[in-house]
Design a protein around this motif. Sequence first.
Motif, short mmCIF file in Angstrom:
data_model
loop_
_atom_site.label_atom_id
_atom_site.label_comp_id
_atom_site.label_asym_id
_atom_site.label_seq_id
_atom_site.Cartn_x
_atom_site.Cartn_y
_atom_site.Cartn_z
N TYR A 143 -10.64 -2.53 7.95
CA TYR A 143 -9.84 -3.67 8.42
C TYR A 143 -10.06 -4.88 7.50
O TYR A 143 -9.12 -5.56 7.10
CB TYR A 143 -10.26 -4.01 9.86
N LEU A 187 -2.72 1.16 12.54
CA LEU A 187 -2.74 0.12 13.59
C LEU A 187 -3.33 -1.18 13.04
O LEU A 187 -2.82 -2.27 13.32
CB LEU A 187 -3.54 0.62 14.81
N ASP A 188 -4.39 -1.07 12.24
CA ASP A 188 -4.98 -2.27 11.62
C ASP A 188 -3.94 -2.98 10.75
O ASP A 188 -3.80 -4.21 10.81
CB ASP A 188 -6.18 -1.88 10.72
N LYS A 190 -0.75 -2.94 10.94
CA LYS A 190 0.27 -3.60 11.76
C LYS A 190 -0.28 -4.89 12.36
O LYS A 190 0.37 -5.92 12.35
CB LYS A 190 0.74 -2.66 12.88
N GLU A 191 -1.51 -4.78 12.88
CA GLU A 191 -2.10 -5.95 13.53
C GLU A 191 -2.25 -7.12 12.54
O GLU A 191 -2.01 -8.27 12.89
CB GLU A 191 -3.47 -5.56 14.10
N ILE A 192 -2.62 -6.79 11.32
CA ILE A 192 -2.82 -7.84 10.32
C ILE A 192 -1.49 -8.52 9.96
O ILE A 192 -1.47 -9.69 9.59
CB ILE A 192 -3.52 -7.24 9.08
#
Length: 346
Positions: A143, A187-188, A190-192
């Motif tokens: 991440y 997922l990381d 996308k979150e970032i």
Amino acid sequence: MKNLVDKLLQKHMLEKDEFVALINGFNEITTEYLHEKSREVSKKYFGNKIYVRGLIEFTNYCKNDCYYCGIRRSNNRVERYRLNFDDIMNCCKNGYELGFRTFVLQGGEDLSYRDEDIVNIVSSIKKLYPDCAVTLSIGEKSYESYLKYHKSGADRYLLRHETSNELHYKKLHPDELTILNRKRCLLDLKEIGYQVGTGIMVGSPFQTVENIVEDLIFMKELNPHMIGIGPYIPHHDTPFKDEKAGNLNLTLFLIGILRLMFPNALIPATTSLGTVDPNGREKGILAGANVVMPNLSPVNVRKKYQLYDNKICTGEEAAECRECLNNRMKKIGYEIVVDRGDFIQI
Ligand code: SAM
């Protein structure tokens, strides 16, 4: 079958058994009907515009050993190379002059580029070409690393999940690689806040129709901005050298399905499509794709980034590739545009 296509057009999703029926039953008539619809959807969002990405394959060193990939670490017949900072900046200069407004830095997982190096490359490109997007495709990272790259200006990240089925994943990769970590990465990203691309190889060894359907369902959950699919093609120096290549028509059928599932997604007509059929990329566009990714790497390294056998466009200069694709797109009524080609939320 037509009813299923109509439902997909309206709802952008089908039940699992409906997807299985649609893919199992695909034939010429269904394909024609599907592609009529997927082309219409693509035209609705993008007109006849095709976005172009300049692909810079900057290293073929890889710490991973994926059984299907020609640059896997155990393949000691590969002549390894890495591009240095100046080489990469020269590719961008050349690309910018040719009208590219997205640079895709792709490579094996090469640990000799530390996070600081990637940050330096990305921020330098963004400083010199603030009107361009930078896409990274350098595999699984933490991440924190993804965050650093994003803060330095990276806009997009391509990381195919390859297959969302755990057992199938294990058949394609050694134990140190897991679908769990692959999904964590996506997922990381996308979150970032990256624009995120994922995808699969169609016809990878041991793949079943059910696996493909699981992939479609996984993609719906992830909701990526970009989706890259292309046929699996064997490489003669891998454990899968005797496996057969993925089917062109099934790949095109799936591009049509993906366009109906993700109307405004950025979907490339991939180099592997162009490798299994001389007009594969044109066929990909006519099936609903809207992106092409010609090669900007220096000609002297191109043959060394051989993920699979007979990869096309390994002998031409970037300008020739660009010109060739311009003509190919024009012939089918489309036009490559000078544009970052970002994902637009609807
Ligand atoms: N290392 C990065 C990663 O893992 O995402 C980027 C480079 S990797 C070589 C890029 C993609 O090439 C993979 O995601 C895979 O789907 C595709 N690829 C590898 N071997 C292939 C083959 N034999 N046929 C078709 N595609 C292949």
